[in-house]
Design an enzyme around this catalytic site. Sequence first.
Site, PDB file in Angstrom:
ATOM      1  CG  ASP A  26     -43.533 -36.764  28.425  1.00  0.00           C
ATOM      2  OD1 ASP A  26     -42.838 -37.311  27.554  1.00  0.00           O
ATOM      3  OD2 ASP A  26     -43.100 -36.462  29.560  1.00  0.00           O
ATOM      4  CE  LYS A  89     -38.823 -40.064  23.742  1.00  0.00           C
ATOM      5  NZ  LYS A  89     -39.229 -39.188  24.873  1.00  0.00           N
ATOM      6  CD  GLU A 190     -39.288 -35.424  25.362  1.00  0.00           C
ATOM      7  OE1 GLU A 190     -38.163 -35.566  25.880  1.00  0.00           O
ATOM      8  OE2 GLU A 190     -39.910 -36.357  24.828  1.00  0.00           O
ATOM      9  CG  ASP A 212     -35.962 -33.121  29.492  1.00  0.00           C
ATOM     10  OD1 ASP A 212     -36.001 -34.090  30.285  1.00  0.00           O
ATOM     11  OD2 ASP A 212     -36.813 -32.949  28.606  1.00  0.00           O
TER      12      ASP A 212
END
Lengths: 649, 191
Positions: A26, A89, A190, A212
Site C-alpha cells: 500500500d 503521491k 485500494e 476510503d
Amino acid sequence: MPIQIDLGSSSPRKAPEAKGLIVGIDLGTTNSLVAYARDGRPEVLKGENGETLLPSVLEIDASGKARQIGQGAKALRGSRPEDVLFSVKRLMGRTLKDISEDARRQIPYELVDDVASHQVKVKVGDRLLSPIEISAQILRALKERAEKALGQKVDRAVITVPAYFDDAQRTATKAAGRIAGLEVLRVFNEPTAAALGYGWSFEKPGTIAVFDLGGGTFDVSILRLEAAVLEVLATSGDTQLGGDDFDAALAEAAWNAFHASGLDLDTLDAAQQRHLRAEILAAAEEAKIRLGDVTTTEIRLGPAWFAGGASADKASFTITREAAEKLWAPLVDRAIERCRSALADAKLAPADLDDVVLVGGSTRLAYVQRRVEDFFGRKPNRTLHPDEAVALGAAVQADVLAGGTTDVVLIDVVPLSLGLETMGGVVEKLIPRNSTIPCGATQTFTTYADNQTGFDLHVLQGERETADACRSLARFTLRGVPPMVAGAARVEISFQVDADGILHVAAHEQMSGVAATIQVKPSYGLTDEEVERMLLESFDHAEEDLAERNLRIERIEADRILAATRAAMEKDARLLDADVEAATRAAMADLERLVAGTDHVAIRHGIEALDRASKPFAERRMNLAVEAAMKGKSIDEVERDLPAHPEVR
Amino acid sequence: MRPFSSLGLKPFLWADEAAQKQIQARFYELSRKLHPDRTSHLPDEEREASEAQAAALNADYAKLRDVWRLMESVLATAKPDAGAPRKSGPPPSLAMEYFELQERLEDEGPSDELRVAADELRAEVEAEVRAAEAETLEVARRFPFAGFASQGADAPVPWTSADLASLAERLDRVRFGRSFLRDFDAKFARA
C-alpha cells in the site's frame, strides 16, 4: 498485424526467471505498508522497531537520494521544508496545473513543471526529482523491509492505487515499482483491496460500499460480494482529497489568524515563509488528531516569528472542534457527492446496501463518520483496520496471483471514461466509466479530405464533453494512409484496458494492404528510455558518486548510438552524401575519443553533435521506409527497416 | 449470436430478477475461468486469448443486464442501419406548442409564465416517452429469458423480422423522445 502503441508500462508481463516472493504494497500519501500472505493468511510486515507504518516522508540529500525514509524524516517535516518531502503521491502522473492552488500553497518544497516529460518535478538543491523516482525510493525501503522480515528475496509486488487514479497515475505507479526493482504484477484498486479483507468468503451474498478516505485521496466503491467472487459495480472518487486537506484547512485558518494578530508576513522572505508554513502545517496535523479527544485545542508558534518577541496569546491560535468541522464541511461535501454519483452509476439507493465499510486513516475523524452515517442512513462499519486493510488485501491478491491458496476472483471496473477527440474538440467516448475490466472497444475513422494521408489522434480520459477539459493521455499521428477520395480509407483504432486499468491502443488501416507508420508522443510521464535510465541510476550504485553514475549512463548511450549509426551506414551507404558522410564520420570519431575519457557532459555533447551531423542521412532513411510502406510492404517489414537512429517514437 | 453466445444463453429480450440471478451466476462462473488473475500462469498466447474472451464476456454481460442496451444490441446485429437515432425534435403532436415557446423565449427572455408553460409541455412530452417505453418493453416481454443453450450450438432466435421491425419503431420513439427531453432541458434551463 496491427501497429501496437503501448501507452502502458513497457515491462514484460511475463514473470522473470528469478522467483522471489510476491508482496502486497500500500503506497500511501502519508503512510506506506508492505504485507505478505502466508498460507493465504495476510500479515503486515514490521520494521526494525516493530512498527507497521512507514511514513511516506523522505529526507533528501544533495545527490537526490534519501538520507532517511519514514519516522525519522517525518520528525524533520516542520523544520526542513526544502529537502523533507511528503505527500508525493499527490504529484504522481500530474502536471503543475493539475494541482490546485490551495494544495500547492501547502507544499513547502519547490515544484517545477518539466515540459519534456509533461510532469511536475520536485526541486531539491539543484536536482530535479520526479515523483516516480521519489516513490521508487519508498518502494525500495518497503522491499528491503520485506526481505529482512521474510528472510528471502522479494522481486514482485501487487501495488495498490486509488480506484479513481487515471491512466497516467497508474502508469507512473507501475514505473516507480519497476525502478525500485519490483515487477509489478498488478496495480490494484485500494477500496477493492480493503473489501477483500472485509470477507469475500461470504455465505450470504451482499452489496457494500467501501468509503476510503486516506491521507491524500478519496475513493468510494460499490461492491457485490458472493462466495469467491467480488464484483465492483461502480467506483468514484477524488484523487486530490484526503486528510492532508483537513490539515491544510486548519493551517490556513491558523496562518490567517496569526497574520491578523500581528505577525508581519511582509518582513519574512520567501524561504522564511516556507518555513513558517511547514511549521504550521505539521502543528495543524497534530491539532487535528487532538480534536478527536478534546473539544478545543491550539496551534502554537515559537515567539521568534514575532518581531521583538510576542505575548503568548499572539503566538497561539485556538480552535474548537465545532469550528474545525465547519472548515472541513466543504471537503466532506465533496466526498458525499461522489458517493451519490457511485450509487447512481450502480443503480442503487443507500437503502439497498447491506453495509458501509470505512477505511483510510482519515475515517478516524468522528465528523467524517457522522456525515457518512447521515448520508447512507446507517452506522458505518469500522471493524477494518483503517491503516492496514488495504495492504492486507494487496497481500491476498498477491497470493492469488502467485497461485496460492486463496480462491477469489475480483471483477473490477475502469474509473473514468476513455475516448478520442473528434472534429471540433469534442470527445467521443469509446469506453464508458465503470465498464468491467478487461474491456475493449474499436472505432473506425475515415478521411475527411481527398488524398488525406494522415490522421492526428488524441486519446483522452475523463467525463467532460470537450477535449481540453479531459486528461490528455497521448497524441499520435497515423501516417502513410494511401491517397484516396475522402471517406474511402478505413482506419480502425482499438482500445484495450487491461486488468490494471491501463489503456493500450492499436491502429490499422483496413481498406488496403498498405501499411501505416505511426508516431506516438505520450502526453505525460516518462518514456521507456527515461525509466531505463532511472533504473540504471538507482540500482545498487548508492556508494558511487553522481558523476560516476552519469558517466556510465552516457557511455552506454554513446555506444548504442555509435553501433546503430555504423550499422545504418553500412546498410544504406547509397543514401549517404559525401559531405554528410564526412561530417558523420568526424562526429563518430570525436564521440569514440570522448567515450574513452571520463567527462560525462562532454560525451552528452558528443552524442548531440553526432545526432546533428547524421540528421540528413537519418531523414532520408526515414523517407525511404515510409515510401516502402506505401508500396505495400507489411508493417512488420517496415518496422524492421526503420532506422535505428534516430528513434521513432 | 452476441451478446448471448459468450455466456451460452438462448436469445431473449427480457430477464426478470430470477433470470438476472442465473445470468449473473453464469457470468461469475465464466469470469472465474477467464479473468486475467486466473490465467497469469499460462503461456502468452493462451493468456492473451483468454483476456480477449474476458473482454468480450464483460462487454456482453453489460448489455445483458440492461434491457435497453440489450434491445439496441439485438437490433444493431439484426439490422445494422436501424441503430442510428433520428434527429431530435418535438413529437409532432406537440411541435406547434414547442416552436411557439421557443420563439417567445427568444423574443421575451425568461419569465415565470414561460417557465410554467415550458414545465407543462415537458410533462406532456415525458408522458409520451413513458408511454413509448411501456410499449417497447411490452415487445421485450414477449421474449423472456429461456435458459442456457446446448453446448456449441448457436441457438435460433425466437423473434421474427416483423417483431424486430415493431421493436425498432417503438425504440425509435423512445430514443427520439429522450433526446428531445435532453435538448429541451438544455434550452429551457434558463427559462
